[in-house]
Write an enzyme that holds these catalytic residues in place. Structure first.
Site, short mmCIF file in Angstrom:
data_model
loop_
_atom_site.label_atom_id
_atom_site.label_comp_id
_atom_site.label_asym_id
_atom_site.label_seq_id
_atom_site.Cartn_x
_atom_site.Cartn_y
_atom_site.Cartn_z
N GLU A 152 38.75 61.25 -33.27
CA GLU A 152 37.45 61.05 -32.76
C GLU A 152 36.47 60.85 -33.89
OE1 GLU A 152 37.24 62.87 -28.37
OE2 GLU A 152 37.21 64.43 -29.96
N CYS A 206 41.41 77.88 -36.65
CA CYS A 206 40.13 78.55 -36.44
C CYS A 206 40.15 78.98 -34.77
CB CYS A 206 39.27 78.10 -36.95
SG CYS A 206 39.22 77.55 -38.71
N CYS A 212 30.09 70.07 -33.33
CA CYS A 212 30.96 70.72 -34.08
C CYS A 212 31.77 71.49 -33.35
CB CYS A 212 30.01 71.85 -35.24
SG CYS A 212 29.07 71.00 -35.96
N CYS A 265 44.37 69.53 -36.63
CA CYS A 265 44.13 70.21 -37.82
C CYS A 265 45.01 71.65 -37.92
CB CYS A 265 42.59 70.93 -37.54
SG CYS A 265 42.22 71.80 -38.99
N1 SAH Z 1 37.72 71.84 -41.43
C1 SAH Z 1 36.68 71.44 -42.18
C2 SAH Z 1 35.88 70.18 -41.48
C3 SAH Z 1 35.31 70.50 -40.17
S1 SAH Z 1 33.79 70.69 -39.99
C4 SAH Z 1 35.89 72.71 -41.89
O1 SAH Z 1 36.08 73.71 -41.23
O2 SAH Z 1 34.83 72.97 -42.53
C5 SAH Z 1 33.37 71.22 -38.47
C6 SAH Z 1 32.37 72.46 -38.77
O3 SAH Z 1 32.11 72.77 -37.48
C7 SAH Z 1 33.12 73.48 -39.37
O4 SAH Z 1 31.80 74.32 -40.19
C8 SAH Z 1 33.37 74.37 -38.48
O5 SAH Z 1 33.68 75.81 -38.69
C9 SAH Z 1 32.43 74.26 -37.14
N2 SAH Z 1 32.84 74.62 -36.05
C10 SAH Z 1 34.12 74.57 -35.42
N3 SAH Z 1 34.16 74.76 -34.34
C11 SAH Z 1 32.76 75.16 -33.90
C12 SAH Z 1 32.19 75.69 -32.60
N4 SAH Z 1 32.84 75.63 -31.56
N5 SAH Z 1 30.84 75.65 -32.75
C13 SAH Z 1 30.16 75.38 -33.93
N6 SAH Z 1 30.71 75.16 -34.85
C14 SAH Z 1 31.81 75.03 -35.00
#
Ligand code: SAH
Length: 373
Positions: free
Chosen positions: A112, A136, A363, A132
Site C-alpha cells: 500500500e 513490532c 501509521c 515487514c
Molecule cells: N519500519 C520503519 C518504517 C515504517 S514507518 C519504521 O518502523 O520506522 C511507520 C511508523 O509508524 C513507525 O514510526 C512506526 O513505529 C509507527 N507505527 C507503527 N504502528 C503504529 C500505530 N499503530 N500507531 C502509530 N504509529 C505506528
C-alpha cells in the site's frame, strides 16, 4: 543446505528462490539505461528519450512517445517500462486529499501507498517491502511477517503514480506536484538497503534521470538497524532519518521494537547522531504514544535526557488502532504532559497528525488485506 541455514544470522530466514520483479527503467542509472537500450539494438540516446517521457512527462504509454519510431516505442516500453504494480483498490478520505492505494505486484504480493495533500506540501508515503519482518506488536504490518523486498522500481512506481495523479489534477486542489516522500509505509527500508538507496537516488535525481524531488524532502524511517544507519551516513545524502524509538529504556523497547534486543537504545541513538553529523540533518525521533505503556512522565524525562543537546526532534504519534491489539492511544492530557516535559527541557517536539486513519492508512495501519470476494 542445512549448513547454509546454520550460517544465517539469527532472525533472518534463508533466501528462497523466487522470480524477481521485471527489470524497469527506474532500476537503472543513466549508464545502465543506455547499455540496456544498446542491448536491445537501439542507439543509446533512446534511453534519454525514454527517461524524459517517464521521469519528465510522467508517461509510460508508448502512444505518447511520438519522438520515437512507433515500432521502437512498443519494443522499448515492453522491455524497460513493464507494468510493476497494478492498482487493486483506492480509498479516499479528507475530501479526496488523502488517498490510499492497494497495489498488486507481478507475483501477487500486495503493498500500500498513501498520498496526503496538505496546503503547503504533498507527501507520498511509500512501502519498501511487502509485509515487514520487524514484528513490532503495535503495528498492523508487523503482524503478518515479511513477504519480500520490493525492487527499486516497485518503490519508485508508487511515487510515480502519486506524481501523475497530482499532475493530472485528479487530486482536489488543482494540479500540483509531489513534494515529499516518506519511507513510512509497509516494511523496514533499511532491511532492503540497496533497493531503497537506488529508489532514493531515482526519486531525487533531477529529470530526466529521476523525479526531481529534493533529498531534503525525503525521509527514511527505521526501527534502528545500526549497521545500515552507519552505512547510510556514508552515502553523502541529505535525506532525513527518522528513528522509531517508542521507548527510552531497553526494557520496554525490547518488547515494543523487538530488534532492540540486537541493537539497543544507546547504540541506535549513537548511530543516529553519526547520521546527523554526516548529513547535517536533524534526526526525527518517532514515538507512538501508547496508553499506560510508554507515556509516563518519567519516560518523557528520560527521553529528554537522551536527546538533550543533540540534533534531534521528537515526533509524537497518537497510537493508531490496529486489529487485535489491546493497546490504545494515550489520554490526551497525559500526552500533553509528555510533550510539555520534552518542550520544557528544550527538546523540539511536534505531534503527528493521524491523516488517513479513517481508511486504515495512518501509521502502522497498512496491512494490505486482499479484496474480499
Ligand atoms: N519500519 C520503519 C518504517 C515504517 S514507518 C519504521 O518502523 O520506522 C511507520 C511508523 O509508524 C513507525 O514510526 C512506526 O513505529 C509507527 N507505527 C507503527 N504502528 C503504529 C500505530 N499503530 N500507531 C502509530 N504509529 C505506528
Amino acid at each position: 543446505m542445512a549448513e547454509a541455514i546454520e550460517l544465517m544470522p539469527i532472525g533472518l530466514t534463508p533466501p528462497t528462490r523466487r522470480p524477481r520483479p521485471p527489470r524497469h527503467l527506474a532500476d537503472l542509472d543513466h549508464v545502465a539505461r543506455r547499455a540496456a537500450v544498446a542491448d536491445l539494438g537501439q542507439p543509446a540516446f533512446r534511453a534519454d528519450q525514454l527517461s524524459r517521457h517517464y521521469f519528465g512527462r510522467l508517461t509510460d504509454d508508448p502512444a505518447d512517445m511520438t519522438d520515437l519510431p512507433s515500432d521502437v516505442r512498443a519494443a522499448l516500453a515492453a522491455e524497460l517500462l513493464p507494468p510493476l504494480l497494478t492498482s487493486q483498490r483506492e480509498l479516499q478520505c479528507d475530501g479526496g486529499t488523502t488517498r490510499k492505494t492497494l497495489w498488486r505486484a507481478f507475483d501477487g504480493a500486495l503493498v500500500e501507498s498513501v498520498l496526503m495533500r496538505y496546503p503547503d506540501r504533498v507527501t507520498m508515503c511509500v512501502s519498501s517491502q511487502a509485509g515487514c519482518g520487524m514484528a513490532c506488536p503495535f503495528c498492523a504490518t508487523g503482524q503478518a511477517g515479511l513477504t519480500r523486498n520490493l525492487s527499486a522500481a516497485e518503490i519508485v512506481t508508487q511515487v510515480f503514480a502519486g506524481a501523475r495523479a497530482m499532475a493530472s489534477g485528479a487530486v482536489p486542489g488543482g494540479a500540483g506536484r509531489v513534494s515529499n516522500v516518506v519511507f513510512m509505509g509497509m516494511g523496514e527500508p533499511l532491511a532492503n538497503y540497496s533497493s531503497v538507496l537506488t529508489a532514493v537516488r531515482r526519486i531525487t535525481a533531477p529529470p530526466p534521470d529521476g523525479l526531481g524531488i529534493s533529498q531534503r524532502s525525503v525521509t527514511v524511517s527505521t526501527v534502528g538497524l545500526v549497521p545500515a544507519i552507519n552505512k547510510l551516513a556514508g552515502e553523502g545524502l541529505s535525506v532525513r532519518l527518522a528513528v522509531s524509538l517508542h521507548a527510552p529504556d531497553d526494557e520496554l523497547r525490547n518488547d515494543l521494537v523487538p530488534v532492540n534486543r540486537r541493537w539497543q537504545v544507546a547504540e541506535v541513538l549513537d548511530a543516529a547522531w553519526g547520521y546527523a553529523a554526516a548529513s547535517g540533518r536533524r534526526v526525527s525521533v518517532e514515538y507512538a504514544m501508547i496508553r499506560d505503556i510508554n507515556d509516563q512522565a518519567w519516560r518523557a524525562d528520560m527521553l529528554a535526557s537522551l536527546l538533550a543537546g543533540r540534533l534531534a526532534h521528537v515526533n509524537l504519534i497518537p497510537l493508531n488502532p490496529t486489529p487485535g491489539s489491546k493497546w490504545t492511544a494515550s489520554d490526551p492530557a497525559v500526552a500533553q504532559e509528555f510533550l510539555d516535559r520534552l518542550a520544557f527541557r528544550g527538546i523540539p517536539v511536534t505531534v503527528r497528525d493521524t491523516r488517513g486513519d479513517k481508511i486504515d492508512g495512518a501509521c502502522g495501519q497498512l496491512a494490505a488485506a486482499p479484496l474480499a470476494g
